[in-house]
Enzyme design. Structure first.
Site, mmCIF file in Angstrom:
data_model
loop_
_atom_site.group_PDB
_atom_site.id
_atom_site.type_symbol
_atom_site.label_atom_id
_atom_site.label_comp_id
_atom_site.label_asym_id
_atom_site.label_seq_id
_atom_site.Cartn_x
_atom_site.Cartn_y
_atom_site.Cartn_z
ATOM 1 N N CYS A 40 0.906 -1.195 -0.094
ATOM 2 C CA CYS A 40 -0.028 -0.079 -0.006
ATOM 3 C C CYS A 40 0.856 1.240 -0.024
ATOM 4 O O CYS A 40 0.311 2.334 0.040
ATOM 5 C CB CYS A 40 -0.897 0.129 1.183
ATOM 6 S SG CYS A 40 -0.066 -0.093 2.640
ATOM 7 N N CYS A 100 -2.564 5.445 6.132
ATOM 8 C CA CYS A 100 -3.991 5.236 6.699
ATOM 9 C C CYS A 100 -4.194 5.489 7.711
ATOM 10 O O CYS A 100 -3.538 5.454 9.010
ATOM 11 C CB CYS A 100 -4.513 3.712 6.036
ATOM 12 S SG CYS A 100 -4.042 2.473 7.040
ATOM 13 N N CYS A 144 -1.773 -5.470 7.482
ATOM 14 C CA CYS A 144 -1.280 -4.148 6.765
ATOM 15 C C CYS A 144 -0.416 -2.964 7.429
ATOM 16 O O CYS A 144 0.296 -2.580 6.980
ATOM 17 C CB CYS A 144 -2.405 -3.741 5.763
ATOM 18 S SG CYS A 144 -2.342 -2.392 4.609
HETATM 19 FE FE1 FES Z 1 -1.788 -0.507 4.302
HETATM 20 FE FE2 FES Z 1 -2.431 1.782 5.760
HETATM 21 S S1 FES Z 1 -3.379 0.880 3.957
HETATM 22 S S2 FES Z 1 -0.520 0.198 6.182
#
Ligand code: FES
Length: 133
Positions: free
Chosen positions: A35, A61, A105
């Protein structure tokens, strides 16, 4: 935004310990290549191995900002040995839980803290074994 707990949203809106430490004892960096989110953790460590100050810079994010801020709040005042053992699960729990995808993530600050501590030990000529005993 409904996927996040109130704790996550509160910390996202008012994150603690954001920024840099200019004369940091150690710095750890982690990125998520998928990401593109990235964070740096700065530690100020005293002679007793206590983390006197910690700051984090997070380009990411909502979950990345909340988890990195929460991680700094957990480890501030700990010894590096204790900070090294803090888990992603603990960070997520203190935020009232995280969506599953965000767990993998975004919950990266613990890795950055471990990298910073590894860097600190290396710089001071010590080994990781002493943290694992
Ligand atoms: Fe991957 Fe935030 S979308 S760390």
């Amino acid at each position: 935004m409904g996927m996040y707990t109130k704790e996550v949203m509160d910390l996202f809106l008012k994150p603690e310990n954001m920024g840099e430490i200019e004369d940091a004892s150690a710095i750890g960096k982690v990125g998520n290549p998928v990401c593109g989110d990235i964070m740096w953790v700065y530690l100020k460590i005293d002679e007793q191995d206590i983390i006197q100050d910690v700051k984090v810079k997070t380009f990411g994010c909502v979950a990345a900002i909340a988890t990195s801020s929460k991680t700094t709040m957990i480890i501030k005042g700990m010894t590096i040995k204790d900070a090294y053992k803090v888990t992603k699960k603990q960070v997520a729990e203190e935020l009232g839980g995280l969506p599953k995808t965000k767990m993998h993530c975004s919950n990266l600050a613990v890795d950055a803290v471990q990298r910073a501590i590894q860097d600190y030990l290396k710089k001071t000529g010590r080994s990781l074994d002493e943290l694992e005993s």
